[in-house]
Write an enzyme that holds these catalytic residues in place. Sequence first.
Site, PDB file in Angstrom:
ATOM      1  N   LYS A   1      19.021 -10.092  24.846  1.00 16.10           N
ATOM      2  CA  LYS A   1      20.222  -9.519  24.179  1.00 16.10           C
ATOM      3  C   LYS A   1      19.865  -8.607  22.921  1.00 16.10           C
ATOM      4  O   LYS A   1      20.466  -7.852  22.545  1.00 16.10           O
ATOM      5  CB  LYS A   1      20.905 -10.641  23.377  1.00 16.10           C
ATOM      6  CG  LYS A   1      21.791 -11.383  24.608  1.00 16.10           C
ATOM      7  CD  LYS A   1      22.998 -12.112  24.016  1.00 16.10           C
ATOM      8  CE  LYS A   1      23.817 -12.859  25.157  1.00 16.10           C
ATOM      9  NZ  LYS A   1      24.722 -13.656  24.765  1.00 16.10           N
TER      10      LYS A   1
ATOM     11  N   ASP B   1      30.800 -11.062  23.245  1.00 16.00           N
ATOM     12  CA  ASP B   1      31.037 -12.335  23.043  1.00 16.00           C
ATOM     13  C   ASP B   1      31.981 -12.555  21.808  1.00 16.00           C
ATOM     14  O   ASP B   1      32.670 -13.555  21.757  1.00 16.00           O
ATOM     15  CB  ASP B   1      29.694 -12.779  22.495  1.00 16.00           C
ATOM     16  CG  ASP B   1      28.347 -13.195  23.601  1.00 16.00           C
ATOM     17  OD1 ASP B   1      29.178 -13.170  24.649  1.00 16.00           O
ATOM     18  OD2 ASP B   1      27.405 -12.920  23.269  1.00 16.00           O
TER      19      ASP B   1
END
Length: 270
Positions: free
Chosen positions: A68, A105
Amino acid sequence: MTKPYAEVIGDPIAHSKSPLIHGFWLDALGIDAEYRATHVTPDALPAYIESRRNDPAWRGCNVTVPHKVAALDLVEDPGDVRGSIGAVNTIVRAENGALTGTNTDAAGFYAPIADLDLAGKPVTVIGAGGAARAILFALARMDVGPVTLMNRNVLKGAALLSSFGLKGQALPLQPAAPPSALVVNATSLGMTGQPPLALDLTALPDDAVVYDIVYAPLETDLLAAARARNLDTVDGLEMLVGQAAVAFELFFGAAPPRDRDDELRDRLTA
Ligand code: ATR
């Protein structure tokens, strides 16, 4: 022309539930496209991105552990993600091959608690990793009151609070939660194979909400303790499905059928 496709990349990746979620929505909407899981090691990440950039059938990918942060440097446009959340969980390919990085997210975390008015109210967050960054970003936008951030590594917690401009204090893990309107477990504690998160919830007000991002198992010790106190709970599948919904629309240009969430949850927990 080959079928359009998107995928989730990570190392390991076999456990990912993303193919089931996106596949369910593609079927439900009758979209002739695929969503798969692809194992990509850290060494292979730059070459993977460059090869997909030249594949017109590739709509993009979801990015999971451990890529990420590394993915930030491999896309042209990290949007405001570099300066804010600091981690990419979705890459979208434009028709000319340009890659945009984004992070769904925070939106996935926020969706199940969008109706809560947390402005000025105390919140407790456990964790200071990648998931916690997206959660603190969302909480800062909800204008929450003081945040008690508990993390094994306290310095990491303190740095995160200040980087999101949040008031409050960073502490090591504590046996009990202080009075809070919302308690969030943003660590992997409670996940199958990890120690449980044992947190005494006695001090919480009766209208507090307890949110656990762990989804395997769905019933964690933390959520069981919250239910024993009759508190409202949000489980990790809600955030998982929420972040996937935002990514799905970016990949395939259609909103997923959220009215079929119950059926999707049954499949995810079967
Ligand atoms: P993610 O992307 O899922 O957030 P991560 O960035 O590796 O994963 O963050 C994991 C989080 O879980 C961190 O807050 C970590 O605490 P540290 O910052 O102190 O490492 C926490 N965590 C993981 N395993 C833990 C354990 N056994 N005990 C306490 N905290 C743990």
